[in-house]
Design an enzyme around this catalytic site. Sequence first.
Site, PDB file in Angstrom:
ATOM      1  N   ARG A  62       0.824  -1.202   0.000  1.00  0.00           N
ATOM      2  CA  ARG A  62       0.000   0.000   0.000  1.00  0.00           C
ATOM      3  C   ARG A  62       0.862   1.258   0.000  1.00  0.00           C
ATOM      4  NH1 ARG A  62      -1.422   2.026   4.637  1.00  0.00           N
ATOM      5  NH2 ARG A  62      -1.601  -0.030   5.633  1.00  0.00           N
ATOM      6  N   TYR A 115     -17.019  16.554 -16.232  1.00  0.00           N
ATOM      7  CA  TYR A 115     -17.402  15.159 -16.040  1.00  0.00           C
ATOM      8  C   TYR A 115     -18.381  15.041 -14.880  1.00  0.00           C
ATOM      9  CZ  TYR A 115     -16.907  10.318 -14.466  1.00  0.00           C
ATOM     10  OH  TYR A 115     -17.155   9.041 -14.034  1.00  0.00           O
ATOM     11  N   ASP A 188      -7.949  18.958 -15.268  1.00  0.00           N
ATOM     12  CA  ASP A 188      -8.212  17.596 -15.689  1.00  0.00           C
ATOM     13  C   ASP A 188      -7.776  17.485 -17.146  1.00  0.00           C
ATOM     14  OD1 ASP A 188      -9.270  15.187 -16.616  1.00  0.00           O
ATOM     15  OD2 ASP A 188     -11.046  15.317 -15.336  1.00  0.00           O
ATOM     16  N   LYS A 213      -8.356   6.135 -19.544  1.00  0.00           N
ATOM     17  CA  LYS A 213      -8.709   6.620 -20.870  1.00  0.00           C
ATOM     18  C   LYS A 213      -7.512   6.567 -21.825  1.00  0.00           C
ATOM     19  CE  LYS A 213     -12.734   7.472 -18.943  1.00  0.00           C
ATOM     20  NZ  LYS A 213     -12.527   7.384 -17.497  1.00  0.00           N
TER      21      LYS A 213
END
Length: 394
Positions: A62, A115, A188, A213
């Site tokens: 982690r 978005y 973004d 993406k």
Amino acid sequence: MPQTHHARRKKTTMTHGFATRAIHEGQEFDPTTGAIIPPIYQTSTFVQDGIGGLRNGYEYGRGGNPTRTSLETLLASLEGGVRALSFASGLAAEDALLRAALRPGDHIVLGNDAYGGTHRLIDRIHSEWGIRNTTVDLADLDAVRTALGTDGTRMLWIETPSNPLMKISDIAALVELGHAVGAVVVVDNTFASPALQQPLSFGADVVVHSTTKYLGGHSDVIGGALVFADEELAAKAQFLQFAAGAVSSPMDAWLTVRGIKTLQVRVRRHSANAQAIAEALVGHAGVETVYYPGLPDHPGHDLAARQMSGFGGMLSVALAGGAQAARRFAESTHVFQLAESLGGVESLIGYPSEMTHASVKGTPLEVADNIVRLSVGIEDVDDLLEDVEQALGR
């Protein structure tokens, strides 16, 4: 606190071209076997050389993993940042950034075409923590200046190109306005990708990506990333990455790196195909408006030409026949497949009002019900044009 991992010895530098860095940065061959592709470190923990004797800073999966480090090294190089962090999804990355940079009572200025998941996270999740937000047309700099004047403004959130109406925002001008009130300016960069645009070079503080993406590019991995211009904010976000644990897995990080190696060549083909489709749709009897910055009459065309090195693979269309025509069009293509998401090698079509932006109905971000969004892939353009034409004919 998470450990700071020693960067691998770099073959490349910022003096090398983008494609060279995309292929080599953080990707040194395996010194044991000579394997040209670094191994996937599919491990949950790391053996210590005595208590506290960590090898290269690695302790527990982690907190850090060499495969994730390689992706983060690569992303920082491509965006020109001091550090990058990789997360399990784009929204996990955004959530960590919001918690790192803001406190209850703070205010965010957000573009009015963004978005839906970003708006949902800010407006419905972080609002319960006391974060306020105002949506505004980012092309109207006077309106942005007014919104930034709201007491407690600490963040300006930009999407350019925006989702789904492909609005282009002037990053440098907005950075100047945001910094004038002490706000962190976030961009973004998912739609453009660093292959077409590097917001940190225009003065932005943080770049956000859904690496699902264009960076991943093959519709086979979910991920998100933050890239920082400032070490202090990066350290705060890294602590949250470690403490809250929404990290990308080794396999997901490796798949994303694999995708990035071909990012530049893919994005060039995406852009060329999208340009051809946009031009073919202009003037079509069934189409009311084509939203694509590569078209000369797009209101953001000149700005996009200065700010980006290409116009990208995303476009939207407003159908002249209203919602019924839009839904029929979205359900009638064959090569374009009806699905959420974008940026993969295959072409996708979506109906934002009921899909990606369903959560913003009734808000200033609501998407008109005659809008269809196209993620143009890298197939043969003639096949894509034929598919769009036959679907419009229905």
